[in-house]
Scaffold this active site. Structure first.
Site: not given
Ligand SMILES: [Zn+2]
Lengths: 476, 475
Positions: B69, B144, B168
């Site tokens: 990420k 997210s 997330s």
């Protein structure tokens, strides 16, 4: 005698002390030895506030803070709690300062100073830990600066902020408090006052009939006294002219010696304090007792010991203990020289000559002073010559032996002078009868001849006395 | 297109051919992809794989590719957090988890797309375009960590790392039909993870199986002195890979099946719970009365922390800069032009919640609610071993459907945020489908009892085949 404090002056101080004797910064492993290094060479992701970096509490810094708290007679908190103080400034790489808020490491202490009317207690509100920001440097003069450079070497240095109650009643007391505080910090070995940016002071000042103002940007003890004298005078004049002293923050302009309004209370920042989520509380309740046990002897205790152990005047003890380095120096001298004699030489002569030259004790060696005092005590040089040797070492360098030899300071033996006196008397009958007849000036001539015969190595006063004794004997 | 491969298959394949070959095949898949899951593909990945082949690396993940990420600092690679304000910023250091991955021999393929600064549930707030859901390109992948979940689902990497502040990792895992794990707070070092809300978030793995999650956790988990919130207590994740839930006590919190839950989702989750029953577990309804306040408290705390965390992005030290007549103007223009709308909204709200006069009313109150929510978990988890609930109340929604309605978007986090407030571990595993879209079962455990959680999830995976369902494009 009780000090009346006619204007109702109340001064409270906030002192930032940089823990520059730590090896590493407050929340990262960067070295604190940046003072002679190039800009931004003592930095890492943490003290640069790079995205994703996290702080870790320097345990030694907490220990130092507790040491300071205990030396200031404070209570120590059970566990550490840090807060974020949010504001925007380019020297603050995270956009907030990590500091302590409602749970300072130490609170509720006191320091005794020599006040306007004897011993005076200044209460300590609190002492808390925080980090130093970086340093801004303007290219060119501040008015015409083409830009600003930022050096983050200082960013993240550990600081202790000590806050006093408004217990000081004059700028002089404020200065004495600062001197005492610095002295204690150095005794605790947590702080070196010689390094740049080591201590910074903000002052709260009020007089009877007015609100208090805060004076910022005071960087020295002398500056504090000047800033406070100015600010009190300004407030007095303002009230006398029918004005009001309003609550505001003022900036001390060191060059001009004045304070300038920065912002009023309404413009105060809202720092949006909240607990630092990246630092979990650290229990320190168990640390305090052992740190207390290990506290070094503090100035007041040392002063008392010097009086009793070395049988010296309290005035000497006070002078010798007002700087840990002087105290340590003295004790080395007193180990080989009669302590009372050593006290007089170190406290009166050596300290005076150092102060006059703005030098500190580290610019003189124990060996040199011991040698000089020995020469005087053994009668090899006069006291005056001793002082001269000290001055020469400070101004030109050199060893006591060489200076004594090169300047012919070695005191000649009494019998050489005695012989010179009798020779001069027999060789100058005219001058002798002139003196006996009442011509006082002739004595000077006779003594001058003695000095000449001894190549100036005799002590003039001693030569004069011996000459008078000899003339007395002849007269009888 | 690369097949879904788990770590053990990958390692077998690598010993048969080479790590370089595996990496090359993933890079090829990424090159052809249209889902916009990566913000950056590492051009040194193949070299890295080759050197692992050459050295005969014996690490737990030797030659195994992974995607990271874009909020996790990776030395020499961009770390943009899906924001324009970090455009051009290359992290000069590795996050703790990246160091661990490198030691274990993993091959980092690149950085994955995300909602800007992890603020979102759909990956639509990224400054680098929305990531598409591999199951239906008209739908969001969740967020997210939408990029991290989508690239695993699309077979563009076997593993990825995300971060979970309020769901997330679990939300996109549920929406993309893969496994996503949020470890106990303190189980994985956050050092190097760009902070959104420090007191809530953890780095967590995403994979196609619980087994891979456990392997990855054994690599990245554990104490790190650089993160003061990291806890010095070992969890052995792979040891928990046991197919045995006999006697397991499951709590089903009524409040997690509330208003707005999709009927299909509800059914899939109940089917899963009944499946556990068949496997020897028992279940009971539990009540967590403060759940209804959790969402509000979560947003106040997260936004407050974010308003402070994001203060450092001022155009002074890194990232783009918009000039101004003085520093404050420059910083404020830079922030106004480089932060997206959602980030600005959260900074403003967080600043407000911490301001004098409002601090007690919002921030302090939220902290009190947080304590109550934690107590709900303590109470419930003293009666049962784990809790089970839907990860998300609905399957993946359409791109554009909620982005202009922040409140309804925030509401979709209702089942995930209480877990972060409590700091307990939680995993989302595929448990069925609704109209061709995956549904996630959320299993929640006691703080630092991640093992029970992993065991429960592993048993489910072993006895069902929901986790083998792949999007149509992936064969
Ligand atoms: Zn540093």
């Amino acid at each position: 005698m009780v000090y009346e404090n006619p204007d109702g002056v109340m001064i409270g101080l906030e002192i930032h002390v940089q823990l520059n004797k730590l090896n590493t910064k407050m929340f990262c492993g960067c070295s604190t030895q940046y003072h002679n290094a190039g800009p931004n060479t003592h930095v890492c992701p943490v003290c640069l506030g790079l995205p994703g970096s996290l702080p870790v509490i320097n345990k030694r810094a907490v220990e130092y803070a507790i040491r300071i708290g205990l030396a200031l007679n404070c209570d120590i908190v059970e566990q550490t709690q840090f807060h974020r103080k949010n504001y925007y400034y380019p020297d603050l790489p995270k956009g907030f300062q990590t500091t302590q808020y409602d749970f300072p490491i130490a609170s509720g202490g006191k320091v005794v100073i020599e006040g306007e009317d004897g011993e005076h207690v200044v209460r300590i509100t609190r002492a808390h830990m925080e980090e130093d920001p970086g340093r801004l440097m303007h290219i060119g003069s501040i008015e015409k600066s083409k830009g600003t450079l930022i050096d983050y070497n200082r960013s993240g240095m550990g600081l202790i902020e000590i806050v006093s109650e408004p217990d000081m009643r004059s700028p002089k007391e404020a200065r004495r408090f600062l001197d005492k505080l610095r002295n204690i910090m150095e005794y605790l070995d947590v702080f070196d006052s010689d390094l740049e940016g080591a201590m910074k002071v903000d002052a709260n000042v009020s007089i009877m009939g007015g609100d208090r103002t805060e004076v910022k940007n005071i960087s020295s003890h002398k500056g504090a006294e000047r800033a406070l004298l100015y600010e009190i005078m300004r407030q007095k004049n303002l009230l006398r002219r029918g004005g009001n002293v309003v609550m505001e923050t003022r900036h001390f302009d060191e060059a001009r010696g004045v304070t300038i309004s920065m912002r009023t209370k309404e413009e105060e920042h809202d720092y949006r304090y909240f607990p630092e989520p990246d630092l979990v509380p650290m229990r320190v309740a168990d640390w305090a007792p052992s740190i207390y046990e290990a506290l070094p002897e503090l100035p007041d205790a040392k002063r008392e010991r010097f009086v009793s152990q070395y049988d010296m005047a309290d005035m000497h003890a006070k002078a010798l203990t007002s700087d840990i380095r002087v105290a340590d120096f003295y004790e080395l001298v007193a180990a080989v020289i009669d302590p009372r004699t050593a006290a007089a030489w170190v406290a009166d002569v050596l300290k005076g000559e150092l102060n006059y030259r703005d030098l500190n004790i580290t610019s003189f060696t124990v060996d040199d002073i011991v040698e000089i005092i020995k020469l005087v005590v053994e009668g090899k040089i006069t006291e005056k010559s001793g002082v001269q040797v000290i001055r020469t070492i400070m101004d030109e360098g050199g060893s006591p032996q060489d200076i004594v030899r090169q300047n012919g300071l070695l005191r000649v033996e009494d019998d050489i002078v005695t012989q010179a006196v009798s020779e001069v008397i027999s060789e100058n009958k005219d001058a002798l009868s002139d003196y006996i007849a009442g011509k006082g000036k002739s004595l000077n001539y006779l003594v001058g001849q003695v000095m000449k015969k001894t190549n100036g190595r005799a002590d003039a006063r001693q030569a004069r006395e011996m000459m008078l004794e000899a003339i007395d004997r002849i007269n009888k | 297109m690369a097949e879904w491969m788990n770590i053990s298959t990958l390692k077998e394949t690598i010993s048969g051919s080479s790590a370089a070959e595996i990496t090359a095949s993933y890079l090829e898949t990424i090159g052809k992809s249209g889902i916009n899951g990566y913000t950056y593909v590492f051009d040194g990945a193949l070299e890295r794989a080759k050197s692992i082949d050459k050295d005969g690396h014996g690490g737990m993940l030797a030659g195994v590719p992974i995607a990271i990420k874009d909020s996790i600092s990776t030395k020499g690679m961009p770390t943009t957090c899906g924001s324009k304000i970090l455009e051009g910023y290359v992290a000069p250091y590795d996050a703790h988890v990246i160091e661990r991955l490198k030691v274990a021999g993993a091959v980092i393929l690149g950085k994955t797309n995300m909602d800007e600064f992890a603020m979102g549930t759909s990956t639509e707030s990224s400054a680098y375009g929305t990531t598409l859901n591999p199951w239906d390109p008209k739908r969001v992948p969740g967020g997210s960590s939408g990029g991290s979940a989508a690239v695993v689902a699309a077979g563009e990497t076997p593993l990825s790392l995300g971060s979970d502040t309020g769901g997330s990792v679990r939300c996109p895992a549920a929406f993309c039909g893969v496994v996503g794990f949020k470890p106990s707070y303190g189980a994985v070092s956050r050092y190097g993870l760009v902070s959104y809300a420090n007191s809530l978030e953890q780095i967590g793995p995403i994979a196609t199986s619980v087994e891979d999650i456990a392997v990855l956790m054994d690599v990245i988990g554990g104490y790190d002195s650089r993160d003061s919130t990291s806890i010095d207590k070992e969890i052995r994740y792979q040891d928990a890979l046991v197919d045995d839930v006999a006697g397991l006590n499951i709590g089903v919190p009524t409040e997690y099946f509330g208003e707005g839950i999709d009927a299909g989702v509800e059914k899939s989750v109940w089917d899963a719970i009944h499946m556990y029953e068949d496997m020897g577990a028992t279940w009971t309804q539990v009540s967590m009365p403060h759940t209804k306040y959790a969402l509000a408290a979560y947003y106040v705390i997260a936004m407050s922390e974010a308003s402070s965390n994001l203060a450092r992005f001022d155009g002074t030290r890194y990232g783009p800069r918009v000039d101004g007549e003085n520093w404050h103007v420059m910083a404020s223009r830079t922030r106004a032009s480089c932060f997206g709308k959602e980030v600005q909204r959260r900074i403003l709200l967080g600043t407000y919640a911490l301001s004098a006069g409002y601090h007690d009313k919002y921030y302090l109150k939220a902290l009190k609610v947080r304590t109550l929510v934690k107590q709900d978990f303590d109470r419930a988890l003293s009666q049962v071993d784990v809790l089970m609930a839907p990860t998300m109340p609905t399957p993946a929604f359409k791109i554009g459907e909620k982005i202009d309605d922040p409140l309804s978007l925030y509401l979709s986090d209702v089942n995930t945020v209480p877990i972060n407030l409590a700091g307990v571990p939680s995993i989302s595993v595929p448990c069925g489908q609704v109209d061709g879209l995956p549904v996630g079962l959320q299993i929640i455990g006691k703080h630092f009892d991640d093992s029970t959680l992993i065991r429960s999830a592993f048993a489910f995976e072993t006895n069902t085949d929901h986790h083998t369902m792949r999007p149509a494009e992936v064969v």
